[in-house]
Design a protein around this motif. Sequence first.
Motif, PDB file in Angstrom:
ATOM      1  N   LYS A 202       0.832  -1.200   0.000  1.00 19.17           N
ATOM      2  CA  LYS A 202       0.000   0.000   0.000  1.00 19.17           C
ATOM      3  C   LYS A 202       0.867   1.249   0.000  1.00 19.17           C
ATOM      4  O   LYS A 202       1.828   1.360   0.763  1.00 19.17           O
ATOM      5  N   LEU A 203       0.499   2.176  -0.889  1.00 20.74           N
ATOM      6  CA  LEU A 203       1.219   3.436  -0.978  1.00 20.74           C
ATOM      7  C   LEU A 203       0.217   4.569  -0.757  1.00 20.74           C
ATOM      8  O   LEU A 203      -0.552   4.922  -1.659  1.00 20.74           O
ATOM      9  N   PRO A 204       0.175   5.154   0.458  1.00 20.91           N
ATOM     10  CA  PRO A 204      -0.747   6.265   0.721  1.00 20.91           C
ATOM     11  C   PRO A 204      -0.162   7.579   0.201  1.00 20.91           C
ATOM     12  O   PRO A 204       1.054   7.782   0.239  1.00 20.91           O
ATOM     13  N   TYR A 205      -1.054   8.480  -0.274  1.00 29.35           N
ATOM     14  CA  TYR A 205      -0.557   9.719  -0.876  1.00 29.35           C
ATOM     15  C   TYR A 205      -1.597  10.821  -0.750  1.00 29.35           C
ATOM     16  O   TYR A 205      -2.790  10.611  -0.994  1.00 29.35           O
ATOM     17  N   ASN A 206      -1.141  11.992  -0.343  1.00 27.88           N
ATOM     18  CA  ASN A 206      -1.973  13.195  -0.344  1.00 27.88           C
ATOM     19  C   ASN A 206      -1.490  14.136  -1.436  1.00 27.88           C
ATOM     20  O   ASN A 206      -0.279  14.204  -1.727  1.00 27.88           O
ATOM     21  N   VAL A 207      -2.404  14.863  -2.052  1.00 30.93           N
ATOM     22  CA  VAL A 207      -2.027  15.707  -3.187  1.00 30.93           C
ATOM     23  C   VAL A 207      -1.071  16.820  -2.776  1.00 30.93           C
ATOM     24  O   VAL A 207      -0.393  17.405  -3.623  1.00 30.93           O
ATOM     25  N   THR A 208      -0.996  17.094  -1.476  1.00 31.59           N
ATOM     26  CA  THR A 208      -0.049  18.128  -1.026  1.00 31.59           C
ATOM     27  C   THR A 208       1.350  17.568  -0.808  1.00 31.59           C
ATOM     28  O   THR A 208       2.292  18.322  -0.569  1.00 31.59           O
ATOM     29  N   ASP A 209       1.496  16.228  -0.891  1.00 32.20           N
ATOM     30  CA  ASP A 209       2.815  15.609  -0.695  1.00 32.20           C
ATOM     31  C   ASP A 209       3.675  15.768  -1.942  1.00 32.20           C
ATOM     32  O   ASP A 209       3.166  15.920  -3.065  1.00 32.20           O
ATOM     33  N   ASP A 210       4.965  15.681  -1.737  1.00 35.57           N
ATOM     34  CA  ASP A 210       5.900  15.638  -2.864  1.00 35.57           C
ATOM     35  C   ASP A 210       5.996  14.197  -3.366  1.00 35.57           C
ATOM     36  O   ASP A 210       6.318  13.289  -2.584  1.00 35.57           O
TER      37      ASP A 210
END
Length: 797
Positions: free
Chosen positions: A415-423
């Motif tokens: 699983k790879l979690p990601y927020n649009v504000t992350d780089d």
Amino acid sequence: MASFNSYKLRCSIPGHEMDVRGVAATVFPEGAFVSVSRDRTGRVWVPNSSSDKGFTEMHSMSGHSNFVSCVCIIAPSETYPRGLVATGGNDNNICVFSLDRPQPLFTLKGHKNTVCTLSSGKFGTLLSGSWDTTAKVWLNEKCMMTLQGHTAAVWAVAILPEQGLMLSGSADKTIKLWKAGRCEKTFTGHEDCVRDLAVISNTEFFSCSNDTSIRRWLVTGECVQVYYSHTNFIYSLAVFPNSQDFISTGEDRSLRIWRQGECSQTIRLPAQSVWCCCILPNGDIVVGASDGIIRVFTEAEDRMASAEDLQAFEDELSKATIDPKTGDLGDIKLEDLPGKEHLNEPGNRDGQTRLIKDGQKVEAYQWSVSDGRWMKIGDVVGGSNQQTSKSVMYEGKEYDYVFSIDVNEGGPSMKLPYNVTDDPWLTAHNFLQKNDLSPMFLDQVANFIIENTKGHVVGPAQPAGGDPFTGGARYIPGSSSDTAGFGADPFTGTGRYIPGSGPNPGAPVGVADPFTGGGAYSSAALRQTTNIYFPKTDGVTFEQANSSQIIAKLKELNGGAPQEHKLSEEVLESLERLLLSVCGLNSSEPAPTIQQINLLWKASHWPEDIVFPVLDIMRLAVRHPQVNESLCGDAEGVQLCNHLLNLMRPEGRPANQMLALRTLCNCFSGRHGRALLMAQRETVLSRAADLATVCNKNIHIALATLVLNYAGCLHLQPDLEAKAQCLSVASRALETVQDKEAVFRLLVALGTTVASDQTAQDLARSLGVSSQISKYSSVSDPSKVGECCQLLLKELQ
């Protein structure tokens, strides 16, 4: 277009427990095909005679310890009249099966990573491509050549019907054309991984790519057409017997049929990844997909599935769920979508898709020209690419996205979690560290995030590389480089001494007559009954010497040399004595001393613009047993080899290139020299082969002699990979060499390589040697060229 029937389902075969990754039509039994799967098996399917128009499993094959990735059929031979089945797997191996036993006849080992593509050619040749960035040529259970030059996984290979031409397509976005084991041309144009290749004729082929395009190429390098219709990665191609129409499958859940350059029909499947396709002799189409089901489609009405089965297939398709994040349908805004009344309007082309709002649901429909109606192809689930209001919970935290990444195809997904504000690059770095994955994946993971969060990326968007993450790990990056610039600096030395000059510069003394120049063979009867040319196992050397001119040129150049390079009178005298001792016609000359040999070695590192007379002394000296042992011995030998190879750089001086080649040829006259050059064969022949492009007949004669000496040492030896290199270098040299003496020596080298070796003969045939040399069979001046060529052609019949 309308004259063609539409393809419809013939049957569905639930033949595998996991993704079907490869299918291929068999030669025997008639109408059958073979499939391979991630469930580690291969299966042969034969048409049955029952009313369901289906196929029955005739044979199951197992031999891989991991997923099976690809399959091809090896044509029937005298030994195997039904042909053979070759499969490639994630265990890095190729298994070769007969049709009557479940275990492999033999296994080909050599690749260092997944074997993901196979193609077979004439005479049992097999070409494989791998994630290890190489392609390999196999014959008679042996690896003959390794094709190196791609910088990423080789996803596709194909053997062209004639002339020994081979193609490879890679995740480095290029296609390479190989002849006799060397890259002749690189095709650029695709903007992402090249996934498959399909041969049209001797002169044309198709390619498809993750960039959603299909390209038609001429082998001369031109892209003559680009086809667009797919909306996601394209995985597989197959060409109809008319060599014009073709089919394609991909990650957009579709099989597409192309007629007269247009996509004439789109068939959607209830599976995301349609991995593979092939065309049966009767025109039916076989496809394999990620749901483990094989589906066969036909345009023959008498073979189409029953109305009930066709309806069941349509119902299954309508229940499929479509994730808009795949990008297949574009960006979706629910409020902008029309209602079902929009389906009353007919579509304007087969395969056209339309999204319809039904309450809070979104449904996808596709226009069928043959049925004159819109068919539901699935429900759209999940938000659009632009929709980020719904958060996803992972490990107690909310994220905009949580991706499932399948890096080790078939292993547990990560699983790879990601927020649009992350780089995306920092996220990728942390993901790789957390899961103990190679940092080599950094670009691929970051680009995967960027691709799947379009419109919401914060941070620099790098150019997308091969994407390893949709439907399993497709790409293991590696690197390789094999580029060199070519140049030639014409040799314009002054004075009367020009190395290699004379009435017959290549003529050795005291060796077999064909190499001593004109008129050696006057008896026509002898020529007709005896092969006097090959195999030639005694080394050919360059003996010609004019000691006084060599020494005069050495002293002249020494006079003008920079102070730090000037040789003392004592050193000059020592080199002169050495030259006389190795060229002495009587035994009264004293043997060379260690001190003289050391001075020769030191002087050979003179500046490259003046070193050639020293190299000429070395060329003559290495024939002497004592010099041969001293310069070609263990540690010293590698240094000598490296020094000569450096002088043979393509951009080096032609005089030095020629003398370095001649020195290598003369090293074969001693036991230590032969051992050294056999140990360094791959490097020496590779560098020497590059000099075929230098326009200099003396260089060409020396190159041909070097190949011939290698061929002589390898005669009756079982080292097939070494013989393959000799064949490759000789064949490539014949493309550019014009001088008849050089051509003759290359023909003798080829003849010596294949003499008394059936496998080497098969490889020469598969490389197209016969068609390449046939033009020399009529050469009568000198007659030895035509005679040797005719004998070689007879050997290869």
